[in-house]
Design a protein around this motif. Structure first.
Motif, short mmCIF file in Angstrom:
data_model
loop_
_atom_site.label_atom_id
_atom_site.label_comp_id
_atom_site.label_asym_id
_atom_site.label_seq_id
_atom_site.Cartn_x
_atom_site.Cartn_y
_atom_site.Cartn_z
N ALA A 91 -52.89 -57.58 7.08
CA ALA A 91 -52.03 -56.82 6.17
C ALA A 91 -52.10 -57.43 4.77
N ASN A 92 -51.02 -58.08 4.31
CA ASN A 92 -50.99 -58.64 2.96
C ASN A 92 -51.00 -60.17 2.94
N ILE A 93 -51.51 -60.78 4.02
CA ILE A 93 -51.53 -62.24 4.14
C ILE A 93 -52.96 -62.71 4.38
N HIS A 94 -53.34 -63.77 3.69
CA HIS A 94 -54.58 -64.49 4.00
C HIS A 94 -54.19 -65.77 4.74
N PHE A 95 -54.66 -65.91 5.98
CA PHE A 95 -54.39 -67.09 6.80
C PHE A 95 -55.60 -68.01 6.77
N THR A 96 -55.39 -69.26 6.41
CA THR A 96 -56.45 -70.26 6.43
C THR A 96 -56.04 -71.39 7.36
N TRP A 97 -56.90 -71.67 8.34
CA TRP A 97 -56.63 -72.71 9.32
C TRP A 97 -57.61 -73.87 9.11
N ILE A 98 -57.11 -75.10 9.11
CA ILE A 98 -57.97 -76.26 9.00
C ILE A 98 -57.67 -77.24 10.13
N SER A 99 -58.56 -78.21 10.29
CA SER A 99 -58.35 -79.29 11.25
C SER A 99 -57.99 -80.56 10.49
N THR A 100 -56.82 -81.09 10.75
CA THR A 100 -56.43 -82.36 10.14
C THR A 100 -57.01 -83.55 10.91
N GLU A 101 -57.83 -83.27 11.91
CA GLU A 101 -58.50 -84.32 12.69
C GLU A 101 -59.93 -84.54 12.22
N HIS A 102 -60.32 -83.87 11.13
CA HIS A 102 -61.66 -84.01 10.57
C HIS A 102 -61.56 -84.46 9.12
N ASP A 103 -62.64 -84.98 8.62
CA ASP A 103 -62.70 -85.52 7.26
C ASP A 103 -62.38 -84.43 6.24
N PRO A 104 -61.30 -84.60 5.42
CA PRO A 104 -60.95 -83.59 4.43
C PRO A 104 -61.47 -83.90 3.03
N SER A 105 -62.20 -84.98 2.86
CA SER A 105 -62.57 -85.42 1.52
C SER A 105 -63.62 -84.51 0.90
N ALA A 106 -63.66 -84.51 -0.43
CA ALA A 106 -64.62 -83.68 -1.16
C ALA A 106 -66.04 -83.97 -0.69
N GLY A 107 -66.80 -82.92 -0.44
CA GLY A 107 -68.16 -83.05 0.05
C GLY A 107 -68.30 -82.95 1.54
N SER A 108 -67.20 -83.10 2.28
CA SER A 108 -67.26 -82.96 3.74
C SER A 108 -67.44 -81.49 4.11
N PRO A 109 -67.96 -81.19 5.29
CA PRO A 109 -68.15 -79.79 5.69
C PRO A 109 -66.86 -78.98 5.63
N MET A 110 -65.74 -79.56 6.09
CA MET A 110 -64.51 -78.79 6.08
C MET A 110 -64.00 -78.56 4.67
N TYR A 111 -64.09 -79.57 3.83
CA TYR A 111 -63.62 -79.41 2.45
C TYR A 111 -64.41 -78.32 1.74
N GLU A 112 -65.71 -78.34 1.88
CA GLU A 112 -66.54 -77.34 1.21
C GLU A 112 -66.21 -75.94 1.73
N TRP A 113 -66.01 -75.82 3.03
CA TRP A 113 -65.62 -74.52 3.59
C TRP A 113 -64.27 -74.09 3.04
N LEU A 114 -63.31 -75.00 3.00
CA LEU A 114 -61.97 -74.68 2.54
C LEU A 114 -61.99 -74.25 1.07
N ALA A 115 -62.72 -74.98 0.25
CA ALA A 115 -62.78 -74.63 -1.17
C ALA A 115 -63.35 -73.23 -1.35
#
Length: 599
Positions: free
Chosen positions: A415-439
């Motif tokens: 509907a009118n919401i964008h849901f973004t789910w991340i894993s806080t059990e993985h590396d969140p630092s810049a350059g990591s796979p999850m960070y790049e996906w999140l950005a």
């Protein structure tokens, strides 16, 4: 060679001894326990399956039962010694006496007596009960108990959304890898000629997981989980009521119903949701259901869904799902617990430490993280999954971006919401796979279509709770908050994330709109992200100590859940419902034009 011998030793010892030596942490964040966490040691028996040493009788009240039934087990001809005699539960019934599924110590000193056991959950095997004396020897064996629908019964149904509004996914479990089929159609039709969806089937083995106890094959640890079936209902009209059932063409579930998704991209849609974290399944089959914990959470949600004017869209579970931690029995109980809700509305999940964290077997990690997962020196990322490393999770849940990495971090619109789910059990630092996906994901959000932007994860980046491990003076969870904040907060601020929903702390807390530790604006004009910590759904409560911080607005240690209602493009209603009395403890409106990040 040393690692081989250690692995051999772990697999060779009795499962009950393995579990007896697991730590019993009181807060359940880094520790693991069995179903009787207050006991120092569970019973152990080396008796053979049919080695009966006394002339006594043990009788189960019903030989044929349905899913979730209770069974009364009675004995005669034996005088139990309190806290030294016990009854073990066995499924399969052929298991060795040391390999019980559950147990209860007997306090009744009468030569005749009984205990009421349940709910008994269909785990695709026959149940048997055995009475033991003070010498851990079998006194009597009960009659066998089977399920009316047998091992082929389709169970543990759950819905989830896809990226297409005319679809709805359904998954379930049974004991066949044969044909997986769903029949469905509009609820006002007689369904004499229903639509049919053919699905796929899969399973997982102990060898697929990373370490013990998840890799130990026994009734207590790894038991074959059955086959997970996955089918897609298509061609659905927006927000219509549909009936459906699932099975193999011969063995069917009951008929369930759901409402299809709302149209996408309407900024003024109304969306109603439930949200919580840290639910778990906190009972043995040998005690009353804890009325104020996870059973009460789901019971109250079921009542909300049954209300005359109920119009709920989905449920968000932000990590720490079943707390099985290598014990397959708990996944079976958890599947039954959530089924009444998960068959009615989509049940969306994210990864928590108790699904993923592991210290061995990294080559089997379905997230493909390097090494043995993420273990920074400043955190307490241990073996909280009991060796599961998310394998049961990715097999049992299929989120919009799929299994595997599509479950560790994913996003979808509704509907009118964008849901973004991340894993806080993985590396969140810049350059990591999850960070790049999140950005990339946050940058792609079209705020004219989806003005509301929610971020879901397990560990919060803001919480005032003091959480000290028993054996350490360091507040590791606070260290993790600061590190997550350093890695992610600028990104969230830049893209205007309205709300984060997290758990891990077993409590409720709401912050002001906060950035860099400073409140910016208020609920009627937020200029930063508001953080909701909602880990109060069932795991044992934290102890209530808090740091004195300026950004915390309200907190509570009562079990409960949240109701979130997006009324339109600018108004969000947040309610925190406490289980004990059903009262709404926190009731606020967040009013935002979502423009603060553009400054």
């Amino acid at each position: 060679m040393a690692s081989f011998l250690l692995a051999f030793f772990v697999l060779a010892i009795s499962p009950s001894l393995l579990l007896a030596n697991r730590s019993h942490a009181t807060h359940w964040k880094g520790g693991v326990g069995v179903w009787h966490p207050n006991e120092e040691k569970p019973p152990n028996s080396s008796s053979s399956v049919r080695d009966v040493v006394k002339n006594a009788t043990l009788m189960a009240s019903s030989e044929t039962i349905s899913q979730g039934d209770m069974v009364v087990v009675s004995w005669s001809g034996y005088l139990p010694i309190p806290q030294r005699s016990w009854i073990g539960v066995y499924c399969p019934h052929t298991a060795q006496s040391s390999d019980y599924l559950d147990y209860i110590w007997l306090n009744n000193t009468s030569i005749t007596g009984s205990v009421r056991l349940g709910p008994i959950v269909n785990m695709r095997c026959l149940f048997e009960f055995r009475l033991f004396d003070e010498n851990e020897e079998v006194v009597a064996i009960s009659n066998l108990v089977q399920f009316e629908k047998g091992e082929m019964a389709p169970l543990q149904g759950r819905l989830s959304l896809t990226h297409n509004t005319d679809e709805m996914r359904v998954m379930w479990v049974s004991n066949t890898d044969g044909r997986a089929v769903v029949q469905y159609g509009p609820s006002d039709d007689d369904l004499s000629s229903p639509s049919t969806a053919i699905g796929t089937s899969h399973t997982y083995q102990a060898s697929d997981m990373c370490g013990p106890p998840a890799t130990v094959v026994s009734a207590m640890c790894f038991r074959h989980p059955g086959y997970m079936h996955d089918a897609l209902m298509t061609g659905l009209k927006p927000r219509q009521k549909y009936k459906y059932r699932f099975g193999d063409g011969e063995n069917w579930s009951e008929w369930f119903w759901f409402r299809s998704a709302r149209p996408s991209g309407d900024p003024n849609s109304q969306v109603n949701m439930f949200a919580f974290g840290d639910l778990g399944e906190w009972k043995t089959m040998l005690e009353a259901e804890p009325y104020d914990r996870s059973y009460s959470t789901m019971w109250r949600i079921e009542n909300d869904l049954a209300a005359d004017n109920a119009d709920y869209d989905l449920l968000l579970h932000v990590g720490d799902i079943s707390y099985a931690r290598g014990l397959g029995y708990q996944w079976e109980m958890f599947g039954r617990l959530i089924e009444p809700t998960a068959t009615r509305i989509p049940y969306h999940v994210g990864i928590g430490n108790h699904e993923y964290d592991h210290v061995v077997g990294g080559e089997k990690d379905p997230s493909k993280a390097p090494g043995q997962g993420w273990h920074p020196a400043w955190g307490n990322y241990g073996d909280d999954s009991g060796g599961e490393c998310a394998v049961p999770m990715v097999n049992r849940f299929h989120m919009p971006d799929g299994n595997g990495n599509g479950l560790f971090w994913y996003s979808h619109e509704y509907a009118n919401i964008h849901f973004t789910w991340i894993s806080t059990e993985h590396d969140p630092s810049a350059g990591s796979p999850m960070y790049e996906w999140l950005a990339n994901d946050l940058a792609s959000v079209n705020r004219s279509r989806t003005p509301w932007l929610f971020l879901m994860g397990h560990r919060p980046i803001y919480s005032s709770m003091i959480e000290m491990d028993q054996d350490s003076p360091i507040d590791w969870n606070r260290n993790i908050q600061f590190s997550q904040r350093e890695a992610l907060e600028d990104l969230l601020f830049k893209h205007g994330v309205d709300v984060t929903l997290t758990g891990h702390y077993h409590s409720y807390e709401r912050t002001c709109p906060v950035y860099n530790g400073t409140c910016l604006g208020d609920l009627t004009d937020p200029q930063a992200t508001i953080h909701l910590i909602i880990g109060m759904a069932g795991a044992i409560q934290d102890d209530g100590k808090h740091y004195d911080v300026p950004w915390s607005r309200i907190s509570s240690l009562e079990y409960g859940y949240t109701r979130l209602s997006v009324a339109n493009a600018t108004h969000l209603h947040v309610e925190y419902v406490q289980n004990h009395a059903g009262n709404v403890y926190d009731d606020v409106w967040i009013v935002s034009n979502h423009a603060w990040h553009q400054k």
